[in-house]
Motif scaffolding. Sequence first.
Motif, mmCIF file in Angstrom:
data_model
loop_
_atom_site.group_PDB
_atom_site.id
_atom_site.type_symbol
_atom_site.label_atom_id
_atom_site.label_comp_id
_atom_site.label_asym_id
_atom_site.label_seq_id
_atom_site.Cartn_x
_atom_site.Cartn_y
_atom_site.Cartn_z
ATOM 1 N N ARG A 1 12.812 63.148 48.281
ATOM 2 C CA ARG A 1 11.727 62.243 49.186
ATOM 3 C C ARG A 1 12.049 61.966 50.652
ATOM 4 O O ARG A 1 11.164 62.137 51.005
ATOM 5 C CB ARG A 1 11.457 60.666 47.817
ATOM 6 N N ALA A 2 13.242 61.921 51.071
ATOM 7 C CA ALA A 2 13.466 60.983 51.844
ATOM 8 C C ALA A 2 13.725 62.819 52.898
ATOM 9 O O ALA A 2 13.332 62.227 54.375
ATOM 10 C CB ALA A 2 14.828 60.756 52.512
ATOM 11 N N SER B 1 3.867 61.164 55.422
ATOM 12 C CA SER B 1 3.724 59.587 55.598
ATOM 13 C C SER B 1 4.764 59.966 54.311
ATOM 14 O O SER B 1 5.088 60.097 52.907
ATOM 15 C CB SER B 1 3.115 58.787 55.522
ATOM 16 N N LYS B 2 5.892 58.174 54.947
ATOM 17 C CA LYS B 2 6.540 57.540 53.325
ATOM 18 C C LYS B 2 6.022 58.001 52.167
ATOM 19 O O LYS B 2 6.601 57.193 51.418
ATOM 20 C CB LYS B 2 7.852 57.153 54.030
ATOM 21 N N ALA C 1 5.482 60.762 50.186
ATOM 22 C CA ALA C 1 6.852 61.054 49.460
ATOM 23 C C ALA C 1 7.209 60.197 48.821
ATOM 24 O O ALA C 1 7.683 60.738 47.427
ATOM 25 C CB ALA C 1 7.619 61.261 50.805
ATOM 26 N N LYS C 2 7.328 59.148 48.550
ATOM 27 C CA LYS C 2 7.317 58.745 47.116
ATOM 28 C C LYS C 2 6.583 57.947 45.866
ATOM 29 O O LYS C 2 6.722 58.611 45.610
ATOM 30 C CB LYS C 2 7.283 56.947 47.627
#
Length: 164
Positions: free
Chosen positions: A10-11, A17-18, A21-22
């Motif tokens: 995920r990182a 965007s974060k 990804a989350k």
Amino acid sequence: MKSLTEQEIRASFVNCSKGEAKRLAVPRDLDERPWEHLDFLGWRDPGAPDRSYLVAERDGGPVGVTLRFPPSQRGFLHRSMCSLCLTTHPGGGVSLMTARKAGPAGREGNSVGVYMCTDLACSLYVRGRKIPDSGLRMEESLTVAEQIARTTGNLSAFLDKVRS
């Protein structure tokens, strides 16, 4: 490729965007993946048939990209070749995968694309661990190690375009 955890995956994403990804679907079978035979981790999103994800080792760490591809439109007699591993497939076995560029260019809508195996199993095809739907790969004069180097070089060139 070294095995990755869900958090590392995920990182790693550079073109979303974060929050995106989350929320993306990470494979549940990470412990069962043949990591020693993979040049990159690739998977399709079971909840979104037009989305795939790819994570590769670059510059000492994982780099992930989100990919989109159109639904298969080709007939079974049509053959296409993957730009990464040079495996030929009938029908929809190869798709144009597009990735939004990282950073400001991506936020402006810019993207890059590459024709690649729809199932993202390039690493396994090159090593002979998976047979394409056609039943065979073209015979090459390169060794398997040279084919792996070519595949990872082609992938690196694509990831450089996404990140530039």
